[in-house]
Design a protein around this motif. Structure first.
Motif, PDB file in Angstrom:
ATOM      1  N   PRO A  65       0.802  -1.233   0.000  1.00  0.00           N
ATOM      2  CA  PRO A  65       0.000   0.000   0.000  1.00  0.00           C
ATOM      3  C   PRO A  65       0.831   1.277   0.000  1.00  0.00           C
ATOM      4  O   PRO A  65       0.708   2.122   0.882  1.00  0.00           O
ATOM      5  CB  PRO A  65      -0.839  -0.132   1.280  1.00  0.00           C
ATOM      6  N   PHE A  66       1.709   1.409  -0.986  1.00  0.00           N
ATOM      7  CA  PHE A  66       2.455   2.644  -1.226  1.00  0.00           C
ATOM      8  C   PHE A  66       1.927   3.267  -2.510  1.00  0.00           C
ATOM      9  O   PHE A  66       1.676   2.565  -3.488  1.00  0.00           O
ATOM     10  CB  PHE A  66       3.954   2.375  -1.371  1.00  0.00           C
ATOM     11  N   VAL A  67       1.803   4.576  -2.518  1.00  0.00           N
ATOM     12  CA  VAL A  67       1.239   5.277  -3.678  1.00  0.00           C
ATOM     13  C   VAL A  67       2.366   5.913  -4.482  1.00  0.00           C
ATOM     14  O   VAL A  67       3.231   6.595  -3.909  1.00  0.00           O
ATOM     15  CB  VAL A  67       0.239   6.361  -3.227  1.00  0.00           C
ATOM     16  N   PRO A  68       2.414   5.715  -5.793  1.00  0.00           N
ATOM     17  CA  PRO A  68       3.467   6.345  -6.611  1.00  0.00           C
ATOM     18  C   PRO A  68       3.296   7.855  -6.655  1.00  0.00           C
ATOM     19  O   PRO A  68       2.180   8.375  -6.573  1.00  0.00           O
ATOM     20  CB  PRO A  68       3.256   5.717  -7.994  1.00  0.00           C
ATOM     21  N   ILE A  69       4.420   8.554  -6.814  1.00  0.00           N
ATOM     22  CA  ILE A  69       4.376  10.017  -6.869  1.00  0.00           C
ATOM     23  C   ILE A  69       4.425  10.536  -8.299  1.00  0.00           C
ATOM     24  O   ILE A  69       3.818  11.560  -8.611  1.00  0.00           O
ATOM     25  CB  ILE A  69       5.526  10.639  -6.046  1.00  0.00           C
ATOM     26  N   ALA A  70       5.157   9.841  -9.185  1.00  0.00           N
ATOM     27  CA  ALA A  70       5.262  10.272 -10.578  1.00  0.00           C
ATOM     28  C   ALA A  70       5.806   9.135 -11.417  1.00  0.00           C
ATOM     29  O   ALA A  70       6.710   8.416 -10.979  1.00  0.00           O
ATOM     30  CB  ALA A  70       6.185  11.496 -10.706  1.00  0.00           C
ATOM     31  N   SER A  71       5.241   8.963 -12.618  1.00  0.00           N
ATOM     32  CA  SER A  71       5.720   7.953 -13.576  1.00  0.00           C
ATOM     33  C   SER A  71       5.831   6.574 -12.942  1.00  0.00           C
ATOM     34  O   SER A  71       6.787   5.830 -13.192  1.00  0.00           O
ATOM     35  CB  SER A  71       7.067   8.378 -14.162  1.00  0.00           C
ATOM     36  N   SER A  72       4.879   6.233 -12.079  1.00  0.00           N
ATOM     37  CA  SER A  72       4.800   4.912 -11.442  1.00  0.00           C
ATOM     38  C   SER A  72       5.920   4.646 -10.448  1.00  0.00           C
ATOM     39  O   SER A  72       6.136   3.503 -10.037  1.00  0.00           O
ATOM     40  CB  SER A  72       4.782   3.798 -12.499  1.00  0.00           C
ATOM     41  N   ALA A  73       6.657   5.668 -10.033  1.00  0.00           N
ATOM     42  CA  ALA A  73       7.744   5.495  -9.064  1.00  0.00           C
ATOM     43  C   ALA A  73       7.319   6.023  -7.699  1.00  0.00           C
ATOM     44  O   ALA A  73       6.621   7.036  -7.600  1.00  0.00           O
ATOM     45  CB  ALA A  73       9.000   6.223  -9.533  1.00  0.00           C
ATOM     46  N   THR A  74       7.750   5.335  -6.633  1.00  0.00           N
ATOM     47  CA  THR A  74       7.432   5.761  -5.277  1.00  0.00           C
ATOM     48  C   THR A  74       8.559   6.622  -4.715  1.00  0.00           C
ATOM     49  O   THR A  74       9.671   6.644  -5.242  1.00  0.00           O
ATOM     50  CB  THR A  74       7.216   4.544  -4.363  1.00  0.00           C
ATOM     51  N   LEU A  75       8.264   7.292  -3.632  1.00  0.00           N
ATOM     52  CA  LEU A  75       9.246   8.158  -2.978  1.00  0.00           C
ATOM     53  C   LEU A  75      10.168   7.318  -2.097  1.00  0.00           C
ATOM     54  O   LEU A  75       9.700   6.548  -1.264  1.00  0.00           O
ATOM     55  CB  LEU A  75       8.534   9.208  -2.126  1.00  0.00           C
ATOM     56  N   PRO A  76      11.481   7.411  -2.268  1.00  0.00           N
ATOM     57  CA  PRO A  76      12.390   6.622  -1.415  1.00  0.00           C
ATOM     58  C   PRO A  76      12.392   7.134   0.014  1.00  0.00           C
ATOM     59  O   PRO A  76      12.610   8.319   0.255  1.00  0.00           O
ATOM     60  CB  PRO A  76      13.763   6.820  -2.088  1.00  0.00           C
ATOM     61  N   ASP A  77      12.111   6.234   0.974  1.00  0.00           N
ATOM     62  CA  ASP A  77      12.158   6.627   2.385  1.00  0.00           C
ATOM     63  C   ASP A  77      12.980   5.641   3.223  1.00  0.00           C
ATOM     64  O   ASP A  77      13.242   5.888   4.391  1.00  0.00           O
ATOM     65  CB  ASP A  77      10.759   6.777   2.967  1.00  0.00           C
ATOM     66  N   HIS A  95      14.943 -17.001  -1.108  1.00  0.00           N
ATOM     67  CA  HIS A  95      16.396 -17.172  -1.107  1.00  0.00           C
ATOM     68  C   HIS A  95      17.120 -15.987  -1.737  1.00  0.00           C
ATOM     69  O   HIS A  95      18.271 -15.703  -1.386  1.00  0.00           O
ATOM     70  CB  HIS A  95      16.796 -18.433  -1.882  1.00  0.00           C
ATOM     71  N   LEU A  96      16.461 -15.319  -2.694  1.00  0.00           N
ATOM     72  CA  LEU A  96      17.139 -14.279  -3.474  1.00  0.00           C
ATOM     73  C   LEU A  96      16.125 -13.243  -3.929  1.00  0.00           C
ATOM     74  O   LEU A  96      15.000 -13.599  -4.321  1.00  0.00           O
ATOM     75  CB  LEU A  96      17.840 -14.913  -4.678  1.00  0.00           C
ATOM     76  N   ILE A  97      16.517 -11.954  -3.870  1.00  0.00           N
ATOM     77  CA  ILE A  97      15.668 -10.907  -4.432  1.00  0.00           C
ATOM     78  C   ILE A  97      16.322 -10.393  -5.709  1.00  0.00           C
ATOM     79  O   ILE A  97      17.540 -10.372  -5.849  1.00  0.00           O
ATOM     80  CB  ILE A  97      15.439  -9.740  -3.443  1.00  0.00           C
ATOM     81  N   HIS A  98      15.473  -9.988  -6.650  1.00  0.00           N
ATOM     82  CA  HIS A  98      15.947  -9.452  -7.927  1.00  0.00           C
ATOM     83  C   HIS A  98      15.252  -8.104  -8.130  1.00  0.00           C
ATOM     84  O   HIS A  98      14.065  -8.043  -8.410  1.00  0.00           O
ATOM     85  CB  HIS A  98      15.595 -10.420  -9.063  1.00  0.00           C
ATOM     86  N   ALA A  99      16.014  -7.025  -7.927  1.00  0.00           N
ATOM     87  CA  ALA A  99      15.480  -5.672  -8.073  1.00  0.00           C
ATOM     88  C   ALA A  99      15.668  -5.195  -9.508  1.00  0.00           C
ATOM     89  O   ALA A  99      16.641  -5.547 -10.173  1.00  0.00           O
ATOM     90  CB  ALA A  99      16.171  -4.719  -7.107  1.00  0.00           C
ATOM     91  N   HIS A 100      14.724  -4.366  -9.973  1.00  0.00           N
ATOM     92  CA  HIS A 100      14.748  -3.890 -11.359  1.00  0.00           C
ATOM     93  C   HIS A 100      14.591  -2.375 -11.409  1.00  0.00           C
ATOM     94  O   HIS A 100      13.751  -1.811 -10.714  1.00  0.00           O
ATOM     95  CB  HIS A 100      13.604  -4.528 -12.159  1.00  0.00           C
ATOM     96  N   ALA A 101      15.404  -1.737 -12.258  1.00  0.00           N
ATOM     97  CA  ALA A 101      15.296  -0.328 -12.661  1.00  0.00           C
ATOM     98  C   ALA A 101      15.950   0.624 -11.655  1.00  0.00           C
ATOM     99  O   ALA A 101      15.718   0.542 -10.444  1.00  0.00           O
ATOM    100  CB  ALA A 101      13.844   0.069 -12.895  1.00  0.00           C
ATOM    101  N   SER A 102      16.746   1.548 -12.198  1.00  0.00           N
ATOM    102  CA  SER A 102      17.468   2.522 -11.375  1.00  0.00           C
ATOM    103  C   SER A 102      16.537   3.483 -10.655  1.00  0.00           C
ATOM    104  O   SER A 102      16.879   4.002  -9.595  1.00  0.00           O
ATOM    105  CB  SER A 102      18.439   3.320 -12.257  1.00  0.00           C
ATOM    106  N   LEU A 103      15.368   3.752 -11.233  1.00  0.00           N
ATOM    107  CA  LEU A 103      14.438   4.711 -10.638  1.00  0.00           C
ATOM    108  C   LEU A 103      13.436   4.055  -9.699  1.00  0.00           C
ATOM    109  O   LEU A 103      12.503   4.716  -9.239  1.00  0.00           O
ATOM    110  CB  LEU A 103      13.692   5.465 -11.741  1.00  0.00           C
ATOM    111  N   SER A 104      13.611   2.779  -9.414  1.00  0.00           N
ATOM    112  CA  SER A 104      12.692   2.076  -8.515  1.00  0.00           C
ATOM    113  C   SER A 104      13.182   2.188  -7.076  1.00  0.00           C
ATOM    114  O   SER A 104      14.175   1.558  -6.688  1.00  0.00           O
ATOM    115  CB  SER A 104      12.567   0.605  -8.919  1.00  0.00           C
ATOM    116  N   ALA A 105      12.492   2.989  -6.271  1.00  0.00           N
ATOM    117  CA  ALA A 105      12.857   3.125  -4.856  1.00  0.00           C
ATOM    118  C   ALA A 105      12.687   1.801  -4.116  1.00  0.00           C
ATOM    119  O   ALA A 105      13.499   1.445  -3.256  1.00  0.00           O
ATOM    120  CB  ALA A 105      12.010   4.212  -4.203  1.00  0.00           C
TER     121      ALA A 105
END
Length: 458
Positions: A65-77, A95-105
């Motif tokens: 339940p986090f709301v995006p702020i712009a262009s589907s990206a959330t605010l990094p906190d 066992h492993l997480i796989h994160a995607h995209a530089s702009l993904s908080a």
């Protein structure tokens, strides 16, 4: 490789539409088919997409339940995500997480928190960024802090690998003359892919009209200004050419004004937003695909267009030159005159019948395949799981190397994150959690479906 449990973490996932969203879904689906358990953790999409959803084939998605702020990206906190992530990773036995995209908080925070749980991390960078504008400077500083803790990095092109290594500090410089720039061994290149069966060419067109297709988000970095400048010149020079433009964005008003100014309403057709399921039907209306992007790490739209049998004209930027053989694409410098020249070359090739759409489709089928992408990604996962673990003291030392100002700030955040994690371990003990003991069972799903279908028929 033995089956493992993987959590894909990103701000960019369905129902939003885009290259990252499609990449995460297709990679997850193919990893599931190879016997792994995969879940996706992303933000909510108000008003009703929140909680847990299931997507075929047995892909479980957590909409936090986090709301995006712009262009589907959330605010990094950095901290509010930890209680959710800790609970999900423990319950799902990840066992492993796989994160995607530089702009993904969420992706950055997932990498920061995962080592507290003994979970290994992989990061995929899908885009190219500069070094001198405010947005790139802030993004790069956030990313370099994150990549100090990651076990492996994947880029979608060799150009993207160099860009990510420079931005993330993932390189060593040897003391030689001249100095040798060496990217770390844990930075890999795995390209995007597509499903060729979804992009079959249409039968050959008998009309003398040549249609140029342009499908993209209508934003500055996609070179819409180049399109606006070049399209009237192309229409004036080639009377048998028309344009089909699909997409939405702030630059739409510029295209509308250009069309009105040059009276090209009958030559330039605007489709507005195009669903991914409708992309092939739009592409097969044309003979040439045009891309005027100013920066592009891979260019999945170019690959889809070539698979659909179109001859491609693109600006020579980023990883685009790595995608297609030279006889399937014409390159232009990112300026108006050269774009017009490249379009003229493409029109001549298509008019003289030198481009075979069916042959192009068959060649693309052998170049890019999601099963191969999943197999290569498995190898990266295996290397990440076998890599030496990074203890807290080493993480702090790596973080302090970020600089006089960023180093202490990130280190304080790392220490507070550890203290918050210890508090959560006391406040929400693991033994009180309800663990996920059964995942999706395809045989049960098929059987229930047959019963429901039988009830409907009766």
């Amino acid at each position: 490789m033995n089956p493992i449990s993987i959590a894909m973490i990103t701000d960019f996932f369905h129902p939003a539409v885009g290259g990252v969203e499609n990449h995460v879904y297709m990679l997850s689906a193919n990893l599931i088919r190879r016997g792994h358990k995969v879940i996706v953790i992303t933000h909510s999409h108000p008003p009703d997409r929140v909680g847990i959803r299931w997507l075929v084939p047995s892909l479980k998605v957590y909409y936090i339940p986090f709301v995006p702020i712009a262009s589907s990206a959330t605010l990094p906190d950095f901290f509010t995500f930890l209680p959710y992530l800790r609970t999900i990773l423990i319950r799902e036995h990840i066992h492993l997480i796989h994160a995607h995209a530089s702009l993904s908080a969420l992706g950055h925070e997932g990498i920061l928190h995962s080592h507290l749980l003994g979970v290994r991390s992989v990061f995929t960078d899908h885009s190219l960024f500069g070094f001198d504008d405010a947005a790139s400077i802030l993004t790069n500083k956030l990313m370099i802090g994150t990549l100090k803790h990651v076990d492996a990095v994947i880029c979608v092109s060799h150009t993207g690998r160099e860009n990510t290594a420079l931005r993330g500090g993932l390189y060593d410089i040897t003391e030689s003359d001249p100095p040798d720039f060496r990217v770390h061994e844990n930075v890999y290149v795995i390209p995007n892919a597509l499903i060729p069966e979804r992009f079959k060419p249409s039968p050959p067109k008998s009309s003398e009209t040549i249609t140029i297709v342009f499908l993209s988000r209508l934003v500055y970095r996609k070179g819409i200004d180049l399109l606006v400048a070049a399209a009237p010149r192309i229409c004036h020079k080639f009377p048998n050419v028309r344009f089909i433009i699909g997409g939405a964005g702030p630059k739409l008003i510029d295209i509308l004004q250009m069309r009105e100014k040059h009276l090209l309403q009958d030559r330039i057709k605007l489709l507005g937003p195009v669903r991914h399921t409708d992309v092939c039907s739009v592409l097969t209306q044309g003979s040439i695909y045009m891309s005027t992007a100013l920066t592009e790490s891979f260019g999945i739209a170019i690959l889809e267009a070539a698979c659909a049998g179109l001859y491609v004209v693109s600006t020579r930027v980023g990883g685009v030159p790595e995608i297609l053989p030279k006889d399937m694409i014409s390159f232009a410098n990112p300026d108006e005159d050269d774009v017009c020249r490249a379009i003229g070359e493409a029109i001549r090739i298509v008019s003289e019948g030198k481009h075979d759409p069916i042959l192009a489709h068959e060649r693309i089928k052998t170049f890019y395949d999601w099963e191969q992408v999943a197999e290569r990604t498995e190898a990266v996962y295996d290397a990440a799981l076998k890599a030496p673990a990074i203890d807290l003291w080493e993480r702090m030392q790596r973080t302090m190397s970020l600089g006089v100002f960023a180093g202490p700030i990130y280190t304080i955040m790392l220490i507070v994150d550890c203290l918050f994690f210890l508090f959560l371990e006391w406040w929400m003990p693991r033994e009180d959690m309800h663990f996920v003991r059964a995942h999706w069972n395809q045989d049960t799903f098929v059987e229930v479906g047959r019963r429901l279908l039988g009830d409907v028929r009766r």
